[in-house]
Design a protein around this motif. Sequence first.
Motif, PDB file in Angstrom:
ATOM      1  N   LEU A  95      38.696  31.368  61.381  1.00 29.56           N
ATOM      2  CA  LEU A  95      39.818  31.265  60.372  1.00 29.56           C
ATOM      3  C   LEU A  95      40.267  29.916  60.321  1.00 29.56           C
ATOM      4  O   LEU A  95      40.785  29.229  59.157  1.00 29.56           O
ATOM      5  CB  LEU A  95      40.905  32.164  61.224  1.00 29.56           C
ATOM      6  CG  LEU A  95      40.753  33.723  60.884  1.00 29.56           C
ATOM      7  CD1 LEU A  95      42.002  34.355  61.526  1.00 29.56           C
ATOM      8  CD2 LEU A  95      40.935  33.880  59.182  1.00 29.56           C
ATOM      9  N   ARG A 110      39.591  31.346  51.135  1.00 25.67           N
ATOM     10  CA  ARG A 110      39.467  32.348  52.136  1.00 25.67           C
ATOM     11  C   ARG A 110      37.954  32.584  52.674  1.00 25.67           C
ATOM     12  O   ARG A 110      37.486  33.507  53.515  1.00 25.67           O
ATOM     13  CB  ARG A 110      39.637  33.843  51.370  1.00 25.67           C
ATOM     14  CG  ARG A 110      40.879  33.930  50.962  1.00 25.67           C
ATOM     15  CD  ARG A 110      41.312  35.197  50.322  1.00 25.67           C
ATOM     16  NE  ARG A 110      42.718  35.160  49.444  1.00 25.67           N
ATOM     17  CZ  ARG A 110      43.113  36.070  48.722  1.00 25.67           C
ATOM     18  NH1 ARG A 110      42.300  36.868  48.592  1.00 25.67           N
ATOM     19  NH2 ARG A 110      44.540  36.173  48.508  1.00 25.67           N
ATOM     20  N   GLN A 120      33.806  36.145  54.793  1.00 22.53           N
ATOM     21  CA  GLN A 120      35.323  36.057  54.833  1.00 22.53           C
ATOM     22  C   GLN A 120      35.788  36.298  56.074  1.00 22.53           C
ATOM     23  O   GLN A 120      35.885  37.592  56.639  1.00 22.53           O
ATOM     24  CB  GLN A 120      35.820  37.136  53.922  1.00 22.53           C
ATOM     25  CG  GLN A 120      37.280  36.807  53.338  1.00 22.53           C
ATOM     26  CD  GLN A 120      37.754  37.990  52.259  1.00 22.53           C
ATOM     27  OE1 GLN A 120      36.802  38.438  51.699  1.00 22.53           O
ATOM     28  NE2 GLN A 120      38.922  38.045  51.899  1.00 22.53           N
ATOM     29  N   SER A 122      38.611  36.698  57.413  1.00 20.81           N
ATOM     30  CA  SER A 122      39.820  37.427  57.534  1.00 20.81           C
ATOM     31  C   SER A 122      39.528  39.036  57.746  1.00 20.81           C
ATOM     32  O   SER A 122      40.121  40.017  58.263  1.00 20.81           O
ATOM     33  CB  SER A 122      40.903  37.353  56.636  1.00 20.81           C
ATOM     34  OG  SER A 122      40.230  37.496  55.105  1.00 20.81           O
ATOM     35  N   VAL A 165      45.917  33.759  58.460  1.00 17.52           N
ATOM     36  CA  VAL A 165      45.468  34.626  57.064  1.00 17.52           C
ATOM     37  C   VAL A 165      46.347  34.112  55.978  1.00 17.52           C
ATOM     38  O   VAL A 165      46.131  33.990  54.900  1.00 17.52           O
ATOM     39  CB  VAL A 165      45.399  35.997  57.346  1.00 17.52           C
ATOM     40  CG1 VAL A 165      45.030  36.980  56.285  1.00 17.52           C
ATOM     41  CG2 VAL A 165      44.019  36.069  58.473  1.00 17.52           C
ATOM     42  N   GLN A 168      46.285  31.038  53.865  1.00 21.83           N
ATOM     43  CA  GLN A 168      44.883  30.773  53.009  1.00 21.83           C
ATOM     44  C   GLN A 168      45.321  30.879  51.545  1.00 21.83           C
ATOM     45  O   GLN A 168      44.641  30.100  50.877  1.00 21.83           O
ATOM     46  CB  GLN A 168      43.972  32.124  53.599  1.00 21.83           C
ATOM     47  CG  GLN A 168      43.468  32.158  54.587  1.00 21.83           C
ATOM     48  CD  GLN A 168      42.272  33.126  54.879  1.00 21.83           C
ATOM     49  OE1 GLN A 168      42.118  33.984  54.098  1.00 21.83           O
ATOM     50  NE2 GLN A 168      41.763  33.331  56.086  1.00 21.83           N
ATOM     51  N   ASP A 170      46.721  34.901  51.984  1.00 20.87           N
ATOM     52  CA  ASP A 170      46.215  36.335  51.900  1.00 20.87           C
ATOM     53  C   ASP A 170      47.224  37.319  52.364  1.00 20.87           C
ATOM     54  O   ASP A 170      47.137  37.541  53.550  1.00 20.87           O
ATOM     55  CB  ASP A 170      44.890  36.562  52.626  1.00 20.87           C
ATOM     56  CG  ASP A 170      44.016  37.799  52.018  1.00 20.87           C
ATOM     57  OD1 ASP A 170      44.845  38.570  51.526  1.00 20.87           O
ATOM     58  OD2 ASP A 170      42.973  37.863  52.473  1.00 20.87           O
ATOM     59  N   THR A 173      45.975  41.060  53.538  1.00 20.21           N
ATOM     60  CA  THR A 173      45.270  41.039  54.845  1.00 20.21           C
ATOM     61  C   THR A 173      46.040  40.711  55.840  1.00 20.21           C
ATOM     62  O   THR A 173      46.114  41.567  57.005  1.00 20.21           O
ATOM     63  CB  THR A 173      44.292  40.185  55.013  1.00 20.21           C
ATOM     64  OG1 THR A 173      43.149  40.385  53.678  1.00 20.21           O
ATOM     65  CG2 THR A 173      43.437  40.299  56.062  1.00 20.21           C
ATOM     66  N   ALA A 174      47.068  39.776  55.765  1.00 23.09           N
ATOM     67  CA  ALA A 174      47.944  39.542  56.996  1.00 23.09           C
ATOM     68  C   ALA A 174      48.972  40.703  57.073  1.00 23.09           C
ATOM     69  O   ALA A 174      49.373  41.236  58.116  1.00 23.09           O
ATOM     70  CB  ALA A 174      48.968  38.176  56.507  1.00 23.09           C
TER      71      ALA A 174
END
Length: 389
Positions: A95, A110, A120, A122, A165, A168, A170, A173-174
């Motif tokens: 990351l 990402r 990726q 994440s 994350v 990024q 994102d 996803t977070a």
Amino acid sequence: MGLGPQLGVSARNRMTWRDKIAHISWPMIFLIGCIASIGFAMLYSAAHGSADPWMDRQAARFGVGLAMMFAVAMIDLKTLMRFVYPAYVVSILLLVWVDFAGEVGMGAQRWIDLGVVQLQPSEIMKITLVMTLARYFHGLSYEDVGRPLSLIVPTLLVLVPAALVLKQPDLGTAGMLMMVAAAMFVVVGVRWWKFALVLAMGVGVAYYAWNSPDILHDYQKARIMTFMDPESDLQGTGYHITQSKIALGSGGVWGKGFLQGTQSHLDFLPERQTDFIFTMYAEEFGMVGGLVLLGLYVLLVAYGVVIAVRCKSQFGRLLAFGLSFNLFCYFFINTAMVMGLIPVVGVPLPLISYGGTVLMTVLIGFGLVMSVNIHRDQRIGRRLGNEDA
């Protein structure tokens, strides 16, 4: 719901390869195959009746992912535990690597370009975070979980990758990382008043993030405002969700038929091979088809929860539950997003959406759940190497 016969080996005896193969979760593999087959058909349809460029690549990746899934399923829980913390550290480093030298696509940084494939990190973190929390809480008693100081470490284990994350950026996803972690905290017995305290802190952080351009970007704010009023900018930020709702409505109860979707095949529907693939599916197979697919996902989640309940080790229970809830978050967020129930975020539909890293990590996650099932009678003490219950 059958999970196979009881293991005929004691906790102190090593299982043979034949024993492990005999206890593979074939019903789970059947469900995975059904969902993946729907995904292949939808990618074929997304390319207007062609295997190229999405379906053939996804099928090849699925074959590799199945091999990895079976390999992971053969690994016993004690061996998995030994590699949990190193895997977490590697995921964090990946990351950080993305932050410094990641590939930029669609306004976000990402991916790591490895030449053969774009990685990726994440998505990898979704798996390693569950494993890490399961490993940490396995070493705590119920009384330990009740002590606030014992929750500092797992909280940091969650916040560090979530922050990386989010940077990024994102948001989807977070959010998933936080949701899965919160569910695992509940399962191990964290008191509700502590969640209320964290929620109050979260409101303050959200207010700060909204007013900080370095945390929440303008396009993310626009997505949230569009969620509140999609018709405010039909040709701009509201275009994606408006077209998605039109496609969902045009499918009706039974759908227009395979390859007959108008919104998708006339290119009104954006990202039909990734984030909005459920919309294309619902347009072609209708509400009935959508409910069938959601039912398959629910069965997979339920299967994973049953495996978690039957496992004798805390690590295995938490691992199977966390990964099952992770799957739930995947399909819930994606389908709720395309229906306009939550803001649009970049969360794919597992085993359906096009994407290499997502497909591989999801299948590895299934492999871990199957490993829990195969080794469910293995007892592991709070200190690794101790076989006391």
